[in-house]
Design a protein around this motif. Structure first.
Motif, mmCIF file in Angstrom:
data_model
loop_
_atom_site.group_PDB
_atom_site.id
_atom_site.type_symbol
_atom_site.label_atom_id
_atom_site.label_comp_id
_atom_site.label_asym_id
_atom_site.label_seq_id
_atom_site.Cartn_x
_atom_site.Cartn_y
_atom_site.Cartn_z
ATOM 1 N N UNK A 98 0.979 -1.255 -0.009
ATOM 2 C CA UNK A 98 0.121 -0.008 0.007
ATOM 3 C C UNK A 98 1.168 1.254 -0.118
ATOM 4 N N UNK A 99 0.660 2.254 -1.065
ATOM 5 C CA UNK A 99 1.326 3.473 -0.908
ATOM 6 C C UNK A 99 0.202 4.339 -0.674
ATOM 7 N N UNK A 100 0.208 5.254 0.270
ATOM 8 C CA UNK A 100 -0.746 6.542 0.374
ATOM 9 C C UNK A 100 -0.273 7.576 0.578
ATOM 10 N N UNK A 101 -0.687 8.509 0.015
ATOM 11 C CA UNK A 101 -0.409 9.999 0.315
ATOM 12 C C UNK A 101 -1.464 10.726 0.839
ATOM 13 N N UNK A 102 -1.112 11.343 1.772
ATOM 14 C CA UNK A 102 -2.051 11.955 3.058
ATOM 15 C C UNK A 102 -2.036 13.395 3.015
ATOM 16 N N UNK A 103 -2.936 14.165 2.549
ATOM 17 C CA UNK A 103 -2.999 15.654 2.552
ATOM 18 C C UNK A 103 -3.788 16.342 3.384
ATOM 19 N N UNK A 104 -3.391 17.449 3.832
ATOM 20 C CA UNK A 104 -3.957 18.394 4.834
ATOM 21 C C UNK A 104 -2.974 19.015 5.826
ATOM 22 N N UNK A 105 -3.384 19.184 7.056
ATOM 23 C CA UNK A 105 -2.242 19.899 7.950
ATOM 24 C C UNK A 105 -1.566 18.373 8.705
ATOM 25 N N UNK A 106 -0.619 17.955 8.107
ATOM 26 C CA UNK A 106 -0.168 16.344 8.629
ATOM 27 C C UNK A 106 1.162 16.570 8.890
ATOM 28 N N UNK B 161 6.648 14.710 2.620
ATOM 29 C CA UNK B 161 7.092 15.080 1.210
ATOM 30 C C UNK B 161 7.149 16.740 1.179
ATOM 31 N N UNK B 162 7.890 17.159 0.185
ATOM 32 C CA UNK B 162 8.236 18.444 0.265
ATOM 33 C C UNK B 162 6.822 19.546 -0.191
ATOM 34 N N UNK B 163 5.995 18.832 -0.616
ATOM 35 C CA UNK B 163 4.802 19.589 -0.921
ATOM 36 C C UNK B 163 3.723 19.650 0.534
ATOM 37 N N UNK B 164 4.245 18.975 1.484
ATOM 38 C CA UNK B 164 3.293 19.256 2.639
ATOM 39 C C UNK B 164 2.723 17.927 2.908
ATOM 40 N N UNK B 165 2.581 16.950 2.000
ATOM 41 C CA UNK B 165 1.805 15.620 2.024
ATOM 42 C C UNK B 165 2.631 14.658 3.013
ATOM 43 N N UNK B 166 2.046 13.732 3.406
ATOM 44 C CA UNK B 166 3.047 12.607 4.263
ATOM 45 C C UNK B 166 2.676 11.403 3.276
ATOM 46 N N UNK B 167 3.672 10.659 2.955
ATOM 47 C CA UNK B 167 3.648 9.196 2.199
ATOM 48 C C UNK B 167 3.667 8.054 3.244
ATOM 49 N N UNK C 171 -9.333 7.707 11.059
ATOM 50 C CA UNK C 171 -8.912 7.924 12.709
ATOM 51 C C UNK C 171 -8.908 9.145 13.469
ATOM 52 N N UNK C 172 -8.599 9.115 14.637
ATOM 53 C CA UNK C 172 -8.234 10.317 15.465
ATOM 54 C C UNK C 172 -6.863 10.637 15.323
ATOM 55 N N UNK C 173 -6.713 11.270 13.892
ATOM 56 C CA UNK C 173 -5.090 11.543 13.885
ATOM 57 C C UNK C 173 -4.788 13.015 14.353
ATOM 58 N N UNK C 174 -3.546 13.252 14.639
ATOM 59 C CA UNK C 174 -2.885 14.523 14.873
ATOM 60 C C UNK C 174 -3.185 15.340 13.578
ATOM 61 N N UNK C 175 -3.418 16.602 13.681
ATOM 62 C CA UNK C 175 -3.541 17.603 12.622
ATOM 63 C C UNK C 175 -4.912 17.369 12.022
ATOM 64 N N UNK C 176 -4.788 17.389 10.683
ATOM 65 C CA UNK C 176 -6.073 17.472 9.899
ATOM 66 C C UNK C 176 -5.837 16.781 8.693
ATOM 67 N N UNK C 177 -6.780 15.688 8.346
ATOM 68 C CA UNK C 177 -6.421 14.938 7.145
ATOM 69 C C UNK C 177 -7.557 15.407 6.247
ATOM 70 N N UNK C 178 -7.222 15.993 5.016
ATOM 71 C CA UNK C 178 -8.090 16.569 4.008
ATOM 72 C C UNK C 178 -8.628 15.379 3.009
ATOM 73 N N UNK C 179 -7.694 14.387 2.852
ATOM 74 C CA UNK C 179 -7.856 13.336 2.014
ATOM 75 C C UNK C 179 -6.475 12.445 1.819
ATOM 76 N N UNK C 180 -6.786 11.283 1.303
ATOM 77 C CA UNK C 180 -6.032 10.126 1.045
ATOM 78 C C UNK C 180 -6.241 9.765 -0.283
ATOM 79 N N UNK C 181 -5.112 9.535 -0.860
ATOM 80 C CA UNK C 181 -4.740 8.677 -2.193
ATOM 81 C C UNK C 181 -4.130 7.686 -2.099
ATOM 82 N N UNK C 182 -4.566 6.618 -2.600
ATOM 83 C CA UNK C 182 -3.713 5.355 -2.340
ATOM 84 C C UNK C 182 -3.731 4.339 -3.575
ATOM 85 N N UNK C 183 -2.518 3.795 -3.775
ATOM 86 C CA UNK C 183 -2.397 2.774 -4.904
ATOM 87 C C UNK C 183 -2.014 1.485 -4.325
ATOM 88 N N UNK C 184 -2.443 0.447 -4.804
ATOM 89 C CA UNK C 184 -1.960 -0.902 -4.421
ATOM 90 C C UNK C 184 -1.118 -1.825 -5.215
#
Length: 93
Positions: free
Chosen positions: A7-15, A41-47, A67-80
């Motif tokens: 699973x590779x996921x990119x999480x965007x928001x205040x992460x 990642x340099x663009x502010x996302x977490x991989x 989940x009850x994550x720290x910060x704020x998740x605006x969206x998650x994109x994933x590939x399998x």
């Protein structure tokens, strides 16, 4: 059948700068059976890259999205994909 996957996921928001990578690693370790990493990642996302049984990777993905994550998740994109190996544990990069 519960095959091993990658699973590779990119999480965007205040992460970044809020403990999100630590939280992701701890969640992956609590679920168990996975190896991989989480990193900023340099663009502010977490991989997040996780390899292991599909059901465990799906649990981690659910936690990333809802989940009850720290910060704020605006969206998650994933590939399998197919596991590539090379990870001994789940770590922060």
């Amino acid at each position: 059948m519960n095959e091993n996957v990658r699973l590779t996921a990119w999480v965007r928001g205040r992460v970044q700068g809020v403990g999100f990578r630590w939280w992701t690693r701890e969640t992956a370790l609590r679920i168990g059976g996975m190896s991989g990493y989480t990193g900023n990642l340099e663009d502010g996302r977490v991989q997040v890259v996780a390899e292991g049984p599909r059901d465990r990777c799906e649990l981690l993905l659910d936690w990333l999205r809802e989940g009850d994550t720290p910060g704020r998740v605006d969206g998650v994109t994933e590939i399998w994909g197919v596991p590539r190996g090379g990870y001994q544990r789940f770590e922060i990069r």
